[in-house]
Structure formats: C-alpha cells, structure tokens
Write an enzyme that holds these catalytic residues in place. Structure first.
Site, mmCIF file in Angstrom:
data_model
loop_
_atom_site.group_PDB
_atom_site.id
_atom_site.type_symbol
_atom_site.label_atom_id
_atom_site.label_comp_id
_atom_site.label_asym_id
_atom_site.label_seq_id
_atom_site.Cartn_x
_atom_site.Cartn_y
_atom_site.Cartn_z
ATOM 1 N N ASP A 13 2.458 2.674 -2.975
ATOM 2 C CA ASP A 13 3.521 1.683 -2.788
ATOM 3 C C ASP A 13 3.030 0.529 -1.928
ATOM 4 O O ASP A 13 3.064 0.602 -0.709
ATOM 5 C CB ASP A 13 4.749 2.347 -2.127
ATOM 6 C CG ASP A 13 5.894 1.363 -1.930
ATOM 7 O OD1 ASP A 13 5.867 0.289 -2.562
ATOM 8 O OD2 ASP A 13 6.809 1.659 -1.146
ATOM 9 N N HIS A 67 4.701 7.917 -0.343
ATOM 10 C CA HIS A 67 4.336 6.566 -0.733
ATOM 11 C C HIS A 67 3.165 6.198 0.151
ATOM 12 O O HIS A 67 3.329 6.059 1.363
ATOM 13 C CB HIS A 67 5.479 5.575 -0.488
ATOM 14 C CG HIS A 67 6.436 5.473 -1.635
ATOM 15 N ND1 HIS A 67 7.533 4.656 -1.612
ATOM 16 C CD2 HIS A 67 6.419 6.070 -2.858
ATOM 17 C CE1 HIS A 67 8.170 4.772 -2.775
ATOM 18 N NE2 HIS A 67 7.508 5.626 -3.535
ATOM 19 N N TRP A 93 15.528 4.964 -2.341
ATOM 20 C CA TRP A 93 15.368 4.210 -1.105
ATOM 21 C C TRP A 93 16.429 3.111 -1.095
ATOM 22 O O TRP A 93 16.674 2.465 -2.109
ATOM 23 C CB TRP A 93 13.979 3.568 -0.996
ATOM 24 C CG TRP A 93 13.933 2.636 0.175
ATOM 25 C CD1 TRP A 93 13.865 2.972 1.491
ATOM 26 C CD2 TRP A 93 14.032 1.199 0.134
ATOM 27 N NE1 TRP A 93 13.920 1.833 2.274
ATOM 28 C CE2 TRP A 93 14.015 0.744 1.475
ATOM 29 C CE3 TRP A 93 14.141 0.262 -0.899
ATOM 30 C CZ2 TRP A 93 14.096 -0.615 1.802
ATOM 31 C CZ3 TRP A 93 14.217 -1.096 -0.573
ATOM 32 C CH2 TRP A 93 14.196 -1.514 0.770
ATOM 33 N N ASP A 153 3.047 -3.396 3.604
ATOM 34 C CA ASP A 153 2.681 -3.068 2.225
ATOM 35 C C ASP A 153 1.389 -3.714 1.768
ATOM 36 O O ASP A 153 1.308 -4.241 0.656
ATOM 37 C CB ASP A 153 3.851 -3.399 1.274
ATOM 38 C CG ASP A 153 5.029 -2.467 1.487
ATOM 39 O OD1 ASP A 153 4.860 -1.263 1.272
ATOM 40 O OD2 ASP A 153 6.109 -2.942 1.909
ATOM 41 N N HIS A 203 6.549 3.454 7.050
ATOM 42 C CA HIS A 203 7.942 3.498 7.506
ATOM 43 C C HIS A 203 8.167 4.189 8.842
ATOM 44 O O HIS A 203 9.261 4.682 9.123
ATOM 45 C CB HIS A 203 8.813 4.186 6.444
ATOM 46 C CG HIS A 203 9.008 3.340 5.229
ATOM 47 N ND1 HIS A 203 9.899 3.646 4.239
ATOM 48 C CD2 HIS A 203 8.441 2.165 4.864
ATOM 49 C CE1 HIS A 203 9.858 2.712 3.293
ATOM 50 N NE2 HIS A 203 8.972 1.811 3.650
ATOM 51 N N ASP A 227 5.505 -2.436 8.417
ATOM 52 C CA ASP A 227 5.561 -2.013 7.011
ATOM 53 C C ASP A 227 5.251 -3.195 6.097
ATOM 54 O O ASP A 227 6.102 -3.704 5.389
ATOM 55 C CB ASP A 227 6.969 -1.469 6.722
ATOM 56 C CG ASP A 227 7.162 -1.081 5.272
ATOM 57 O OD1 ASP A 227 6.216 -0.552 4.672
ATOM 58 O OD2 ASP A 227 8.264 -1.310 4.733
ATOM 59 N N LYS A 245 13.263 5.108 6.451
ATOM 60 C CA LYS A 245 12.567 3.924 6.954
ATOM 61 C C LYS A 245 13.042 3.639 8.370
ATOM 62 O O LYS A 245 14.180 3.950 8.714
ATOM 63 C CB LYS A 245 12.887 2.746 6.036
ATOM 64 C CG LYS A 245 12.066 1.505 6.277
ATOM 65 C CD LYS A 245 12.197 0.544 5.109
ATOM 66 C CE LYS A 245 11.442 -0.732 5.383
ATOM 67 N NZ LYS A 245 11.440 -1.635 4.235
ATOM 68 N N ASP A 274 6.914 7.519 3.445
ATOM 69 C CA ASP A 274 6.133 6.306 3.183
ATOM 70 C C ASP A 274 5.398 6.013 4.488
ATOM 71 O O ASP A 274 6.035 5.861 5.538
ATOM 72 C CB ASP A 274 7.094 5.171 2.798
ATOM 73 C CG ASP A 274 6.383 3.855 2.507
ATOM 74 O OD1 ASP A 274 5.498 3.469 3.296
ATOM 75 O OD2 ASP A 274 6.732 3.193 1.512
ATOM 76 N N GLU A 328 13.961 8.546 0.644
ATOM 77 C CA GLU A 328 12.904 7.873 1.412
ATOM 78 C C GLU A 328 13.478 7.191 2.639
ATOM 79 O O GLU A 328 14.304 6.290 2.535
ATOM 80 C CB GLU A 328 12.204 6.839 0.506
ATOM 81 C CG GLU A 328 11.116 6.044 1.217
ATOM 82 C CD GLU A 328 10.454 5.001 0.304
ATOM 83 O OE1 GLU A 328 10.939 4.788 -0.827
ATOM 84 O OE2 GLU A 328 9.460 4.394 0.744
#
Ligand code: RNT
Ligand code: ZN
Length: 412
Positions: A321, A281, A180, A291, A257, A289, A223, A254, A221
């Site tokens: 993640d 993820h 990433w 997290d 993302h 995003d 995004k 992910d 990955e």
C-alpha cells in the site's frame, strides 16, 4: 545454475541454510499488489479528487486513466516481479458503463477484473472505498452522527463484502475484504466515545451477514492520524483490535499507521498469539504515513522475518500500500513489489532455528555476532537465481520500463 549461485549455496549451507528450500518457499508466498499505485488512487467512478486524509503528491506524466491502461500497466508489474502475486482492488475500480452509486455495486461490475486475474492465475483482494466521495460528510462515514450517512456507507461495505465473497467463490481462493475509513477530527474532539460507538454499531450491521471462510476474509485497518485529521481517528488501533477480538474479523496492520517508534514487526507475533489471520499493508512512512515506495530497509526485513520464522506464511496476508505520483508509476510499483520479494527471500535464508536456540540458551553475544555476519551473505546471487527461475528480468528490468514509458506512458 550460475557459478555465483553455486558459491552462494555453499556459503549458506555453512550456516545450515538450504537455498533450494528457501527458493521453493519464497515463490509460494502470495503478495497482494495494490491496483491504486497506477492512477494515484483515482479509480473509474469519476469522483476525481482524492480525500480522506490520504494524498498522492507529484504529477509525473503517464498515469493510467482507464481500466485498459491500469491493466496494461499491471501486466508490466506482473512480468517484472517474481513470486506468487494477487491484485488488490478498491471498489472505485469498478468497470461499468452504467452510472452506479457505490452503495449499489455488484459483482458484475468486477467481472472484468475476475477475468483479468483468472487469465493470469492470480487471486483478487478487495477494499470498499469510503473516501473521495460526497457522502463523506464532515470527514465522517461509518461513524457519522447522521443516520443517512451511516446507512449509505453500511450499504456500501455490505455490497463490497458480497462482491468479495463472490470473487473468492469464483476464484477458489478467499478474497480479503479490508475496511479502512478516514473518520476523524482535525482538532481536539469534544466527544471521543460517541463516534466509536456509532462505528461499532455500523460494523455490527456490516458483519451480521456471514459468508464461508473459503470465500472471504474480513479485516479492519486502524490508523493513528491522517492529513486534516491530526487530532483524533475514530478507527484507532485499540478500537479495531478489540472489535476484531470480539467479532471474529481480523486486524490489518499498515506499517505507516503507527507512531514511528512502534513496529509492525513486533505487532505481528503479538496478534499471531490470538488470531488465525493477520493482514498487512506494507508501505514506507517517511516521518509520517507518507506512503512512499517500499525500499529494502530494516523494518521490511524484520516484518518478513516475523512471518517466516513463525511459519506464518499462510496466516499473514501480505499486501502492499503506497502511492507515488512523482516518479514513473509503473517503476514505483515494480520497485516496491520486488523489494517485498527480496525481504521475503532474505527472511527465508536465515538460520532461524539456530538463532532461536541461541536466544533460549541466553547466548546473546553469539546471537548478535552471527546476526551481524549473516547480513553480508551473498543474497544477491540467490535473488538472481530466483529471478532466473521465475523468468523475470534482473536489474535490466528498468530498461524495459523506460521503453514502456517512451512508447506507451508518454503517449497518454
Ligand atoms: C489509508 C490506508 C488505506 C489506503 C488505501 C488506498 O491510510 O492505508 O489502506 O491507503 O485503502
Ligand atoms: Zn493501508
């Protein structure tokens, strides 16, 4: 076997679901747990500031500062999460006394991790770290217009692939090496194509070295945007999906993302139609995003269902993640990982064949009715049984982590 489990077994059997088969299945699905929840993505190579469009917020006391502390905290995670676990490392978690630049990393810098994981019977996954570093120039790495910057990061990722392949070889289980990059622009770019062409060229160099599939799985990955790079991301979804399709690497999705109305649960089967492996993820975006710690919410359940009902337990590589620095980090780790396990267990407890048949027969009212009834089946009793068989504490796990906080984390 508890009375509750006995009753639950019957309740599920009424829908044709075998709880024993579900328990056997769920305990064999590997979930890769990210090392970076323990120390706010700092690592041990000493760059300090987290950058590249990702951020941890909060300063809850007790963050791990050393390899020994991350390992001790991760042991708490292992003890409180059921199922088959792996550890997901980032290159900045190298363990070494010498000063080593990230484009010079070698397997030996991760030997302690291999020892740690092998002793605990868990596999390792890996990520090159292309952020929080002075060689990220003007926010760019593999797509930089500066050939020296690109070459530096190409060397870094190539070193990481060699390390990953060696890890996979030593462990006898392929190591996922996921790339990433933070590259992007805050404001509307004047040129969207050139950075992508440069990224493509860098990736071609990186993947020109081939390793056996038994040692390494390579993923890229994508995004949509990051903090400070709101207007444009070089490694977008379309870019990487096409790159993966042409070059034989796999995509990593992910679920933080994408646009909030796009669902990774829907992307998984789309990719399964074309790819042998799909990496994930699992995170929780709150508005963006962000997290956040994974909760047991609809989309996680839907992701788990797409894996299980398609028999894709060996094709979808599940990784976590998220990074929350505002609460006890070890608790955050455990909560998210247990929730992933709960989602997988619930997915294993669905009468998938019967539901698919209803869809094929266009019995949509029945499908809706049954799906809603299924939501209140006694999953909790099967979960308790799962924990019991895995020798993992029930809801009392939190008391142990509270003591760990007082005795260990608070002393840091
Ligand atoms: C960033 C990506 C990436 C990182 C980790 C630390 O938006 O999700 O996977 O979170 O590599
Ligand atoms: Zn991610």
């Amino acid at each position: 076997m508890s009375k509750m489990y006995e009753l639950a077994k019957e309740a599920f059997a009424a829908y044709g679901v075998d709880t024993e088969a579900a328990l056997a299945k769920v305990s064999n699905i590997p979930v890769s747990i990210h090392c970076w929840q323990g120390d706010d993505v700092k690592g041990f190579l000493g760059s300090g500031e987290l950058s590249g469009g990702i951020q941890t917020t909060g300063n809850y006391p007790g963050a791990a500062r050393t390899p020994a502390e991350v390992m001790a905290d991760f042991d708490q995670v292992l003890a409180n999460v059921p199922g088959k676990k792996r550890i997901n490392l980032h290159a900045i978690y190298a363990i070494t006394d010498e000063k080593v630049e990230v484009d010079r990393l070698e397997f030996k810098h991760f030997e302690k991790w291999v020892e740690y994981a092998t002793e605990r019977g868990i596999g390792i996954d890996f990520n090159p770290t292309l952020f929080s570093h002075p060689m990220v120039k003007n926010g760019l790495t593999l797509s930089s217009p500066d050939p020296q910057v690109r070459a530096f990061w190409v060397r870094h990722v190539m070193a990481c692939r060699a390390i990953s392949a060696e890890i996979g070889k030593r462990q006898g289980t392929p190591c996922l090496c996921n790339v990433w990059i933070p590259d992007g622009f805050k404001d509307t770019p004047a040129d969207r194509l050139s950075p992508r062409l440069r990224l493509k060229e860098s990736l071609d160099q990186i993947y020109s070295v081939k390793y056996p599939a038994e040692y390494i799985v390579d993923s890229v990955e994508s995004k949509v945007f990051g903090i400070g790079v709101e207007s444009y991301t070089v490694g977008s979804n379309e870019f990487y999906q096409n790159y993966a399709a042409k070059s034989g690497v796999c995509c990593l999705l992910d679920n933080g993302h994408y646009h909030p109305l796009e669902y990774v649960s829907d992307k998984i089967p789309a990719l399964l139609a074309f790819y042998d492996k799909v990496a994930l993820h699992v995170t929780r975006g709150v508005r963006w995003d962000s997290d956040h710690v994974v909760r047991l919410e609809d989309e996680i359940l839907e992701i788990a269902k797409e894996i299980i009902r398609n028999g894709a337990e060996n094709k979808v590589l599940i990784g976590l993640d998220y990074f929350d620095a505002s609460i006890n980090r070890v608790a955050a780790w455990i909560i998210g990982a247990r929730n992933m396990q709960k989602a997988l267990l619930i997915a294993c407890l669905q009468p998938h064949a019967a539901l698919k048949q209803m869809q094929d027969d266009a019995r949509f009212s029945e499908l809706l009715a049954v799906s809603e009834e299924l939501k209140l089946l006694p999953y909790g009793a099967v979960w308790e049984e799962y924990l019991h068989r895995q020798n993992v504490p029930g809801s009392e796990w939190y008391q142990a982590i509270r003591s760990y906080e007082q005795e260990v984390l608070a002393q840091r």
